[in-house]
Design an enzyme around this catalytic site. Structure first.
Site, PDB file in Angstrom:
ATOM      1  N   GLU A   1      49.142  -3.231  -7.339  1.00  0.00           N
ATOM      2  CA  GLU A   1      48.227  -2.713  -6.328  1.00  0.00           C
ATOM      3  C   GLU A   1      46.778  -2.946  -6.755  1.00  0.00           C
ATOM      4  OE1 GLU A   1      48.093   1.519  -5.506  1.00  0.00           O
ATOM      5  OE2 GLU A   1      47.661   1.134  -3.407  1.00  0.00           O
TER       6      GLU A   1
ATOM      7  N   GLY B   1      45.196   5.477 -13.969  1.00  0.00           N
ATOM      8  CA  GLY B   1      45.851   6.673 -14.484  1.00  0.00           C
ATOM      9  C   GLY B   1      47.359   6.525 -14.353  1.00  0.00           C
ATOM     10  N   ALA B   2      47.798   6.007 -13.207  1.00  0.00           N
ATOM     11  CA  ALA B   2      49.216   5.817 -12.947  1.00  0.00           C
ATOM     12  C   ALA B   2      49.389   4.974 -11.692  1.00  0.00           C
ATOM     13  CB  ALA B   2      49.908   7.162 -12.759  1.00  0.00           C
ATOM     14  N   MET B   3      50.598   4.458 -11.478  1.00  0.00           N
ATOM     15  CA  MET B   3      50.867   3.631 -10.300  1.00  0.00           C
ATOM     16  C   MET B   3      52.247   3.957  -9.756  1.00  0.00           C
ATOM     17  SD  MET B   3      50.041   1.336  -8.147  1.00  0.00           S
ATOM     18  CE  MET B   3      51.188   0.913  -6.840  1.00  0.00           C
ATOM     19  N   GLU B   4      52.291   4.178  -8.435  1.00  0.00           N
ATOM     20  CA  GLU B   4      53.478   4.763  -7.807  1.00  0.00           C
ATOM     21  C   GLU B   4      54.589   3.793  -7.451  1.00  0.00           C
ATOM     22  OE1 GLU B   4      50.413   4.540  -6.382  1.00  0.00           O
ATOM     23  OE2 GLU B   4      50.536   3.965  -4.279  1.00  0.00           O
ATOM     24  N   ASN B   5      54.712   2.633  -8.138  1.00  0.00           N
ATOM     25  CA  ASN B   5      55.775   1.672  -7.803  1.00  0.00           C
ATOM     26  C   ASN B   5      57.071   2.418  -7.470  1.00  0.00           C
ATOM     27  OD1 ASN B   5      53.995  -0.396  -8.991  1.00  0.00           O
ATOM     28  ND2 ASN B   5      54.593   0.605 -10.888  1.00  0.00           N
TER      29      ASN B   5
ATOM     30  N   HIS C   1      50.893  13.649  -7.999  1.00  0.00           N
ATOM     31  CA  HIS C   1      50.253  12.654  -7.136  1.00  0.00           C
ATOM     32  C   HIS C   1      51.188  11.460  -6.905  1.00  0.00           C
ATOM     33  CE1 HIS C   1      46.594  10.379  -5.735  1.00  0.00           C
ATOM     34  NE2 HIS C   1      47.368   9.358  -6.099  1.00  0.00           N
ATOM     35  N   GLU C   2      51.731  10.924  -7.976  1.00  0.00           N
ATOM     36  CA  GLU C   2      52.566   9.718  -7.845  1.00  0.00           C
ATOM     37  C   GLU C   2      53.875  10.009  -7.115  1.00  0.00           C
ATOM     38  OE1 GLU C   2      50.978   7.121  -8.457  1.00  0.00           O
ATOM     39  OE2 GLU C   2      49.361   8.121  -9.536  1.00  0.00           O
TER      40      GLU C   2
ATOM     41  N   HIS D   1      53.406  10.018  -3.454  1.00  0.00           N
ATOM     42  CA  HIS D   1      53.338   8.655  -2.916  1.00  0.00           C
ATOM     43  C   HIS D   1      54.705   8.101  -2.539  1.00  0.00           C
ATOM     44  CE1 HIS D   1      49.277   7.293  -3.057  1.00  0.00           C
ATOM     45  NE2 HIS D   1      49.116   7.451  -4.352  1.00  0.00           N
TER      46      HIS D   1
HETATM   47 ZN   LIG Z   1      47.452   7.374  -5.575  1.00  0.00          ZN
END
Ligand SMILES: [Zn+2]
Length: 1035
Positions: free
Chosen positions: A304, A438-442, A473-474, A477
């Protein structure tokens, strides 16, 4: 994605805005055409979208020269002429630059006086435009169309100007957005990463359906060497095809002599190879040292927003959803992970293993695809129908329990809240040692920074709050973003505003002990601060170029998005209507793409028994225009009048907008001001309105608990009455309302509506204040002013301001304990107070911090500094030579990342010039300090004068390296610009910043954060000019 650094103070201070300036649009691709006289063939068949999407180059030029209302043929002729004029201008300006477009053009502080150069260029330009107009005028009927000099033909639509591909052929597409004639249905990805030489090869097979007759297939690919391509139509035979590539837009294409017909199916297979990326996007390599000091390598993905195309050729836009089958070859001592569970493992003759993952059970956008090759270890747990696992490097498995427990509880919460179960059979949360966001919601494979996922056994609740908040948060998503996805990046807020809103509301419901409310309030204040600038943008705004897409990841999409959802939820009757509306929205659009209107319509359609609210009408005023309202309230007798205007900070006070919002104005009064039942609502849709209150009412507090996204001005009398009430009794208002008054009055001072003595008047009550939100907000605001004075070398005022802060907060500072504290809110309060006290050299604080550091060092790691006090203690330690060295050694040895980061911030708070330079260079090279930490290092350095003096020079000198690591427009780059420039308040600094960025051209000049930086300097300048003498009198 959570692009933010997970430290609340940084989160609150980092910049996230962007420019809306069409003048900075990229150069038209006319150079190619000028070089290529044969490059004007006609493409007889145009896709319907040729008409929908206007070519950028001619659009730019027509608009750039201020002409409107030309008919099609005229426009074709005129724009072509201007194209050439512009191309000359662009090239002549390009000649001034060095050979690489990636190199900035002027060294710092060598910006020529604009007057001479601008004049020359302008004169030159006018001459060229005039000559070209003359040439065209005397060549009747001759236009520079693709067929050369032909008569305008009324029946032929104007055709786009196509660029030239790498092989010299004309590339059949001229826009950023892909044509809509072909739709991908499924991808088969076969990937062979070779970690030993940091390369990978792959084969991608894409099944597609033809939606409209077309002679081309256009998709994305970046930095991939495609060695072979075959195409198969329907049940026909696979044939080799030529792939055309147009690198500036990261597109490839296949051209066909015969039309593909609507309704047909086809398959494109591409073999390719590439290097693993050395940045943080695409399929990239990462490494870490294991417990024996051995360097271990791994490969992970971050797609992303626009980087899936760096790992496999694809239709890399969020509304091209498809299914995926992913196969990865690895060495036996590694493991592979992907979105779906492992389906089978095959041993290959060469000793390698091939992992094949199940076909995705859902249609998925490309930016959500993920895979990792590493040797991580997991811990797992079954939650409902889902296997939840947390992976980390083997040395850190002991830090994963908290994340597993938190993720499991939140998954259950969301399954119930949305009334739609998480659709996959597994959910992995993976801590990656080298990770920028911070993080990624794959989907099914969420990736995190180690600090966003791992928690030490002894971690403080405040550190757990950070992890819980990112996980929440993730996970949100997985519904908002993954299940229902925005159609295009202009509506990124549908993903991010929602995930941010849900992150706070889910934590309040599931982990009330984490006390997330203070943080949510603080981020709403910071979102207001950003959105008050002219450089802000509407929540839902047009984006086209990659840089504009990157820049959408800012506080407007995230925090303003979350704030307006909170406002809506607080306004809707009953506590379930909002939830019912979003369930309806998720059900209606499961697996699909949406825009902002779809959400508002779903919320409007939810049946409300008593009144029918038009959510759409109300909320569109908040998503379609930038900024927010200033509500001014006046109170005479029993009549209260409220008016609204755009709260717009401008340096010249000249810009007025006619924006109006549909505002749910809430208020309480002195007879009932605390309980939710006291809240009354007045809806203000027009410029002004009025309502009645009993004459006995002494004061009103508007925007109850600051759930509305607006700022309130009470006028002199109103502010006096509230200030007086607070001085008599702090508890007449909730702590959120007290914090909101403090935030608002500082904002009004910045706007120039109230004088600074009025600000100090309100703060008279603050020595009686003991609650976290009002204290931290007041400290933040006063510290900001102190920083500005410090950087202006106003030493006498700095000393007086320090005294003022100590006088107001001294007794509360002295009351703070230095032992372990379990209450999150108390931790937030004392860490803010003590960090300030020690930074002001308050003797008691400094001595306690030194003693705690000594105890920590002497105990050889067995004595622990409470997590929330570590930063204060490390900052104090770093000011002594010996302790700085001790801290550096400890930094190299500590395994737990949250503590390590605090040490790094301590190290960066040094005043020693050599150390400052060395920390900056170490972070840039990434050897000892990971490059992902550079934005944090720069932010910290800039708080102190010596670091502040170095950082801006450093950014200018190393700009090219910075944009290699952090894409133009990306959040880390926005943060770096903000940190280095936001404390400037002089004309000389304004000129320097303007000069440097304007020299960058497409390598950064067009960024919204540049506009924001310039605006901020101007505003600082204005505030200082106005208030320096006032401060001299008052302090
Ligand atoms: Zn997000």
């Amino acid at each position: 994605m959570d692009p933010f650094d997970n430290n609340s103070t940084e989160r609150a201070n980092l910049p996230r805005n962007m420019i809306e300036n069409s003048m900075f649009e990229e150069e038209p691709d006319v150079v190619d055409l000028a070089k290529e006289p044969t490059a004007f063939p006609t493409f007889p068949s145009l896709d319907p979208e040729d008409v929908t999407y206007e070519p950028r180059s001619s659009r730019l030029l027509v608009r750039g020269l201020g002409e409107n209302d030309m008919d099609e043929d005229e426009e074709d002729c005129e724009s072509s002429a201007r194209l050439l004029g512009m191309s000359f201008m662009n090239r002549s300006s390009a000649h001034r630059s060095t050979s690489s477009p990636y190199t900035r053009q002027s060294p710092p502080r060598s910006c020529p006086r604009p007057s001479t150069r601008t004049t020359v260029v302008c004169v030159l330009f006018l001459v060229i435009v005039a000559s070209m107009t003359m040439v065209l005028y005397f060549l009747p009927g001759c236009t520079f169309t693709k067929t050369g000099c032909v008569k305008p033909n009324k029946t032929t639509p104007s055709e786009p100007v196509y660029p030239v591909s790498t092989n010299g052929e004309l590339f059949p597409w001229a826009q950023y957005r892909l044509p809509r004639s072909i739709r991908p249905l499924s991808y088969d990805l076969d990937l062979n990463p070779k970690l030993e030489d940091m390369t990978f090869s792959g084969r991608t097979l894409i099944k597609m359906s033809v939606l409209h007759n077309t002679k081309r297939i256009v998709l994305h690919s970046a930095s991939l060497n495609i060695s072979k391509a075959t195409f198969k139509l329907g049940n026909g035979e696979a044939k080799d095809v030529t792939i055309l590539e147009y690198k500036p837009r990261q597109q490839i294409a296949v051209k066909f002599s015969d039309e593909l017909k609507a309704g047909q199916f086809c398959v494109l297979t591409l073999d390719y190879s590439a290097s693993l990326s050395h940045s943080y996007s695409g399929f990239y390599n990462s490494s870490y040292s294991d417990k024996d000091g051995q360097r271990r390598v791994l490969a992970a993905t971050q797609f992303e927003p626009l980087s899936a195309r760096k790992a496999f050729p694809c239709f890399d836009e969020p509304d091209f959803k498809a299914t995926f089958v992913i196969k990865i070859t690895r060495k036996p001592n590694y493991m592979a992970l992907s979105n779906m569970p492992l389906a089978k493992i095959t041993q290959l003759p060469n000793g390698l293993m091939k992992d094949e993952f199940e076909k995705t059970s859902v249609n998925m956008s490309t930016y959500l695809v993920a895979f990792i090759v590493a040797n991580f270890t997991p811990i797992s747990k079954n939650v409902s129908e889902t296997l939840v696992s947390v992976y980390s490097v083997p040395e850190k498995t002991e830090h994963t329990d908290y994340a597993l427990d938190t993720a499991s509880k939140l998954l259950e919460f969301y399954n119930g809240f949305f009334e739609i179960n998480y659709p996959l059979k597994k959910l992995d949360l993976v801590a990656i040692p080298d990770f920028l966001a911070g993080a990624m919601e794959n989907w099914g494979l969420i990736t995190f920074r180690e600090t966003s996922l791992l928690v030490d056994k002894l971690s403080s609740p405040l550190e757990k709050q950070v992890v819980a908040s990112v996980v929440a948060h993730e996970l949100a998503h997985q519904w908002f973003g993954n299940l229902v996805t925005m159609s295009w990046w202009n509506d990124l807020w549908l993903n991010e505003g929602f995930a941010t809103y849900m992150q706070y509301t889910s934590l309040q419901a599931v982990f009330p002990q984490l006390d997330i409310g203070n943080l949510f309030l603080a981020v709403r204040f910071r979102a207001l601060d950003k959105d008050a600038l002219n450089s802000s943008h509407a929540v839902s705004t047009n984006v086209n170029t990659p840089e504009q897409v990157e820049e959408m990841f800012d506080s407007v999409s995230y925090e303003k998005g979350a704030s307006i959802l909170l406002m809506l939820n607080a306004f809707l009757p009953g506590d379930q209507q909002f939830r019912k509306g979003i369930i309806r929205y998720l059900r209606q659009f499961t697996g699909l793409n949406t825009n902002t209107d779809d959400l508002w319509n779903s919320l409007t359609q939810v049946d409300v028994s008593t009144q029918h609210l038009n959510v759409s009408e109300m909320m569109t005023s908040w998503t379609s225009q930038k900024g927010f309202p200033l509500v001014t309230v006046t109170h005479k007798g029993d009549e209260v009048t409220v008016t609204q205007e755009h709260f717009l900070l401008t340096s010249d006070n000249a810009t007025h907008t006619s924006s109006l919002w549909h505002i749910p104005v809430t208020y309480v009064n002195d007879s009932c001001s605390l309980a939710p039942e006291c809240k009354q609502v007045f809806t203000l849709k027009t410029e002004s309105g009025s309502f009645k209150q009993p004459e006995s009412v002494k004061w009103l507090k508007m925007n109850y608990k600051n759930t509305g996204f607006y700022i309130v001005h009470y006028g002199d009398e109103g502010w006096n009455a509230i200030g007086q009430a607070l001085s008599n009794n702090v508890s007449v208002l909730t702590q959120e309302d007290r914090a909101s008054l403090i935030h608002n009055i500082f904002a009004l001072s910045r706007l120039g509506r109230v004088s600074f003595d009025r600000v100090l008047n309100l703060l008279n009550y603050i020595s009686n204040e003991t609650e976290t939100s009002p204290v931290t907000e007041a400290l933040l605001q006063l510290n900001n002013i102190l920083q500005l004075l410090d950087k202006r070398q106003e030493q006498i005022l700095v000393a007086r301001m320090k005294n003022y802060i100590l006088q107001k907060f001294g007794s509360l500072m002295n009351k703070q304990t230095w032992e372990e504290e379990e209450n999150v809110s108390k931790q937030e309060l004392r860490s803010a107070l003590l960090e300030t006290a020690c930074s002001l050299n308050e003797e008691n604080c400094v001595q306690r911090a030194k003693a705690l550091f000594k105890q920590y060092v002497d105990s050889n790691g067995t004595s622990r500094i409470p997590g929330d006090l570590q930063q204060t203690v490390f900052n104090v330690a770093a000011q002594s030579n010996d302790d700085w060295e001790t801290l550096l050694t400890a930094y190299g040895q500590v395994n737990y990342n949250a503590e390590k980061r605090k040490m790094l911030r301590g190290l960066a708070s040094t005043h020693d010039a050599r150390r400052i330079v060395s920390i900056l260079l170490l972070s840039l090279s990434g050897d000892i300090i990971q490059t992902q930490e550079l934005p944090l290092v720069i932010y910290t350095l800039c708080k102190e004068i010596p670091g502040y003096l170095f950082a801006w020079d450093f950014v200018q000198e190393h700009w090219d390296k910075l944009i290699e690591k952090f894409p133009v427009g990306s959040f880390p780059l926005q943060a770096i610009i903000k940190s280095t420039t936001s404390q400037f308040s002089t004309q000389a600094h304004f000129d320097q910043v303007q000069c440097f960025f304007s020299g960058l051209k497409e390598r950064g000049s067009q960024m919204r954060s540049v506009q924001e930086a310039l605006e901020t300097i101007r505003l600082n300048q204005r505030w200082m000019n106005k208030n320096l003498s006032v401060l001299r009198k008052l302090l």
